[in-house]
Design a protein around this motif. Structure first.
Motif, PDB file in Angstrom:
ATOM      1  N   LEU A   1       0.835  -1.202   0.000  1.00  0.00           N
ATOM      2  CA  LEU A   1       0.000   0.000   0.000  1.00  0.00           C
ATOM      3  C   LEU A   1       0.872   1.255   0.000  1.00  0.00           C
ATOM      4  CD1 LEU A   1      -2.892  -0.880   2.520  1.00  0.00           C
ATOM      5  CD2 LEU A   1      -2.950  -0.886   0.013  1.00  0.00           C
ATOM      6  N   TRP A   2       1.938   1.241   0.786  1.00  0.00           N
ATOM      7  CA  TRP A   2       2.878   2.378   0.807  1.00  0.00           C
ATOM      8  C   TRP A   2       3.561   2.536  -0.555  1.00  0.00           C
ATOM      9  CZ3 TRP A   2       4.266   6.355   3.950  1.00  0.00           C
ATOM     10  CH2 TRP A   2       5.502   6.971   3.733  1.00  0.00           C
ATOM     11  N   ASP A   3       3.978   1.420  -1.140  1.00  0.00           N
ATOM     12  CA  ASP A   3       4.660   1.463  -2.432  1.00  0.00           C
ATOM     13  C   ASP A   3       3.768   2.049  -3.524  1.00  0.00           C
ATOM     14  OD1 ASP A   3       6.847   0.299  -1.221  1.00  0.00           O
ATOM     15  OD2 ASP A   3       6.348  -1.740  -1.880  1.00  0.00           O
ATOM     16  N   GLY A   4       2.457   1.890  -3.358  1.00  0.00           N
ATOM     17  CA  GLY A   4       1.513   2.396  -4.359  1.00  0.00           C
ATOM     18  C   GLY A   4       1.178   3.869  -4.212  1.00  0.00           C
ATOM     19  N   LEU A   5       1.683   4.517  -3.171  1.00  0.00           N
ATOM     20  CA  LEU A   5       1.400   5.935  -2.948  1.00  0.00           C
ATOM     21  C   LEU A   5       2.464   6.809  -3.595  1.00  0.00           C
ATOM     22  CD1 LEU A   5       0.478   5.901   0.880  1.00  0.00           C
ATOM     23  CD2 LEU A   5      -1.109   5.854  -1.061  1.00  0.00           C
ATOM     24  N   SER A   6       2.041   7.960  -4.097  1.00  0.00           N
ATOM     25  CA  SER A   6       2.992   8.953  -4.580  1.00  0.00           C
ATOM     26  C   SER A   6       3.684   9.610  -3.385  1.00  0.00           C
ATOM     27  CB  SER A   6       2.271  10.020  -5.406  1.00  0.00           C
ATOM     28  OG  SER A   6       1.399  10.772  -4.571  1.00  0.00           O
ATOM     29  N   VAL A   7       4.757  10.360  -3.642  1.00  0.00           N
ATOM     30  CA  VAL A   7       5.444  11.070  -2.562  1.00  0.00           C
ATOM     31  C   VAL A   7       4.487  12.032  -1.871  1.00  0.00           C
ATOM     32  CG1 VAL A   7       7.277  12.721  -2.018  1.00  0.00           C
ATOM     33  CG2 VAL A   7       7.724  10.845  -3.610  1.00  0.00           C
ATOM     34  N   GLU A   8       3.664  12.720  -2.661  1.00  0.00           N
ATOM     35  CA  GLU A   8       2.694  13.670  -2.080  1.00  0.00           C
ATOM     36  C   GLU A   8       1.701  12.951  -1.179  1.00  0.00           C
ATOM     37  OE1 GLU A   8       3.497  13.459  -5.294  1.00  0.00           O
ATOM     38  OE2 GLU A   8       4.630  15.337  -5.524  1.00  0.00           O
ATOM     39  N   GLN A   9       1.247  11.775  -1.587  1.00  0.00           N
ATOM     40  CA  GLN A   9       0.316  11.005  -0.752  1.00  0.00           C
ATOM     41  C   GLN A   9       0.999  10.500   0.513  1.00  0.00           C
ATOM     42  OE1 GLN A   9      -0.889   8.240  -3.906  1.00  0.00           O
ATOM     43  NE2 GLN A   9      -3.021   8.877  -3.583  1.00  0.00           N
ATOM     44  N   ARG A  10       2.260  10.126   0.415  1.00  0.00           N
ATOM     45  CA  ARG A  10       2.981   9.667   1.600  1.00  0.00           C
ATOM     46  C   ARG A  10       3.114  10.802   2.617  1.00  0.00           C
ATOM     47  NH1 ARG A  10       7.897   6.230  -1.386  1.00  0.00           N
ATOM     48  NH2 ARG A  10       6.546   4.570  -2.215  1.00  0.00           N
ATOM     49  N   ILE A  11       3.441  11.980   2.131  1.00  0.00           N
ATOM     50  CA  ILE A  11       3.517  13.145   3.022  1.00  0.00           C
ATOM     51  C   ILE A  11       2.154  13.409   3.654  1.00  0.00           C
ATOM     52  CG2 ILE A  11       3.822  15.648   3.083  1.00  0.00           C
ATOM     53  CD1 ILE A  11       6.053  15.283   0.965  1.00  0.00           C
TER      54      ILE A  11
ATOM     55  N   GLU B   1      -9.161  -2.058   5.716  1.00  0.00           N
ATOM     56  CA  GLU B   1      -8.116  -2.862   5.069  1.00  0.00           C
ATOM     57  C   GLU B   1      -6.737  -2.295   5.394  1.00  0.00           C
ATOM     58  OE1 GLU B   1      -5.942  -5.531   2.688  1.00  0.00           O
ATOM     59  OE2 GLU B   1      -7.873  -5.624   3.746  1.00  0.00           O
ATOM     60  N   ALA B   2      -6.595  -0.967   5.338  1.00  0.00           N
ATOM     61  CA  ALA B   2      -5.302  -0.352   5.626  1.00  0.00           C
ATOM     62  C   ALA B   2      -4.900  -0.584   7.078  1.00  0.00           C
ATOM     63  CB  ALA B   2      -5.349   1.139   5.317  1.00  0.00           C
ATOM     64  N   ARG B   3      -5.861  -0.538   7.987  1.00  0.00           N
ATOM     65  CA  ARG B   3      -5.542  -0.798   9.398  1.00  0.00           C
ATOM     66  C   ARG B   3      -5.069  -2.241   9.575  1.00  0.00           C
ATOM     67  NH1 ARG B   3      -6.615   1.399  14.436  1.00  0.00           N
ATOM     68  NH2 ARG B   3      -7.074  -0.042  16.142  1.00  0.00           N
ATOM     69  N   ARG B   4      -5.727  -3.169   8.882  1.00  0.00           N
ATOM     70  CA  ARG B   4      -5.308  -4.568   8.966  1.00  0.00           C
ATOM     71  C   ARG B   4      -3.874  -4.731   8.455  1.00  0.00           C
ATOM     72  NH1 ARG B   4      -4.301  -8.650   6.037  1.00  0.00           N
ATOM     73  NH2 ARG B   4      -4.752  -7.531   4.093  1.00  0.00           N
ATOM     74  N   VAL B   5      -3.570  -4.081   7.337  1.00  0.00           N
ATOM     75  CA  VAL B   5      -2.234  -4.155   6.761  1.00  0.00           C
ATOM     76  C   VAL B   5      -1.209  -3.534   7.714  1.00  0.00           C
ATOM     77  CG1 VAL B   5      -0.758  -3.301   4.885  1.00  0.00           C
ATOM     78  CG2 VAL B   5      -3.034  -4.232   4.371  1.00  0.00           C
ATOM     79  N   ALA B   6      -1.577  -2.403   8.316  1.00  0.00           N
ATOM     80  CA  ALA B   6      -0.657  -1.724   9.232  1.00  0.00           C
ATOM     81  C   ALA B   6      -0.302  -2.614  10.416  1.00  0.00           C
ATOM     82  CB  ALA B   6      -1.274  -0.413   9.713  1.00  0.00           C
ATOM     83  N   TRP B   7      -1.291  -3.268  11.023  1.00  0.00           N
ATOM     84  CA  TRP B   7      -1.022  -4.074  12.210  1.00  0.00           C
ATOM     85  C   TRP B   7      -0.277  -5.361  11.881  1.00  0.00           C
ATOM     86  CZ3 TRP B   7      -0.660  -3.042  17.124  1.00  0.00           C
ATOM     87  CH2 TRP B   7      -1.213  -1.837  17.577  1.00  0.00           C
TER      88      TRP B   7
END
Length: 293
Positions: free
Chosen positions: A52-62, A247-253
């Motif tokens: 999920l992180w890899d799929g984000l742009s730099v702007e989205q990560r910020i 889904e993102a919370r599940r991935v994070a944990w």
């Protein structure tokens, strides 16, 4: 070695007089935010290292680090309000002429300023005050009504020391927003006194506990650690970058990087509590469930 209560309080009061800050004066709230700076070190983001992180742009990560910062800061406000209530109750029947009681009231003043500072930070970055979930809010009300003794002061340390580790790293990271670094620096300097005060109360209160009392304090503390750690990142933060919150919370944990961040942030705290027999028995599973042990 446990220092004398009054001598410790005297030193903490002197330090408070010498090194306290007024966020209204000492922070430039009108300064522009840097468009290319993160709000947390990128590798401390809960999704760092995942697809999920890899799929984000730099702007989205910020953007995601901005919302995670707002979540952590708003949970900080929630717990600092609880802490203020606990300290006022601690001082209620105490002798106001002692330095110990006077420092408890000084810490209340510190925490009040910190809560306003965090609120202004969240407002400045333009995020919601996510806060803890409804269950954590209800349990927090119960905790502040029944907490006492070693698990009260150790519970305070859970919230203070985990966030302190994150802030110490962030305040020295040039990739992080200057405003965020300044807020973290102020909080770290003033929070060091609070940690010293609470740690010594744990050291005084733990020896001599009966087996039943020790089991009670272990459970109360483990439950506090579980709730605080699970509350740090609200699932709604992931909507800010178009991700499904559940889904993102599940991935994070399930994320090994985030699990390691939690273990790292809690390592000094866990070592201290382990040395004082406050992490053991069945309640240890709660610490393991949030990756602190």
């Amino acid at each position: 070695m446990i220092a004398d209560r009054e001598r410790t309080a005297e030193r903490l009061l002197k330090s408070s007089a010498d090194r306290s800050y007024d966020p209204d004066v000492d922070i430039d709230w009108d300064a522009d935010l840097a468009p290319d700076k993160y709000f947390l070190p990128a590798h401390r983001c809960s999704l760092y290292g995942t697809p999920l992180w890899d799929g984000l742009s730099v702007e989205q990560r910020i953007e995601l680090t901005k919302h995670e910062l707002a979540s952590i800061a708003s949970v900080g406000i929630w717990f600092e309000v609880i802490l203020m209530e606990l300290l006022v109750r601690h001082a209620y029947n105490a002798d106001p002429l002692t330095r110990h009681t006077q420092y408890a009231l000084t810490e209340v003043a510190d925490e009040c300023r910190h809560s306003v500072m965090f609120a202004r930070l969240i407002e400045k970055v333009g995020c919601p005050a996510y806060g803890p979930g409804h269950t954590a809010l209800r349990l927090g009300r119960i905790f502040k009504d029944i907490a006492f003794g070693p698990s009260m002061f150790a519970g305070i340390l859970v919230a203070e020391e985990i966030t302190d580790a994150l802030q110490r790293e962030s305040m020295n990271d040039p990739s992080v927003q200057p405003l965020v670094r300044m807020v973290n620096r102020i909080h770290v300097i003033e929070e060091a006194r609070h940690v010293r005060y609470a740690r010594e109360e744990v050291l005084r209160g733990t020896p001599g506990l009966s087996r039943a009392a020790l089991a009670y304090h272990r459970f109360m503390l483990a439950r506090t650690a579980y709730i605080v750690t699970r509350s740090l990142i609200h699932p709604r933060v992931y909507r800010s970058v178009g991700l499904d919150p559940y889904e993102a919370r599940r991935v994070a944990w399930a994320n090994p990087h985030y699990q390691e961040t939690l273990r790292w942030a809690g390592s000094k705290l866990v070592s201290f509590l382990d040395e004082n027999t406050l992490i053991d028995g069945p309640s240890r599973k709660l610490w393991q469930a949030v990756h602190l042990v």
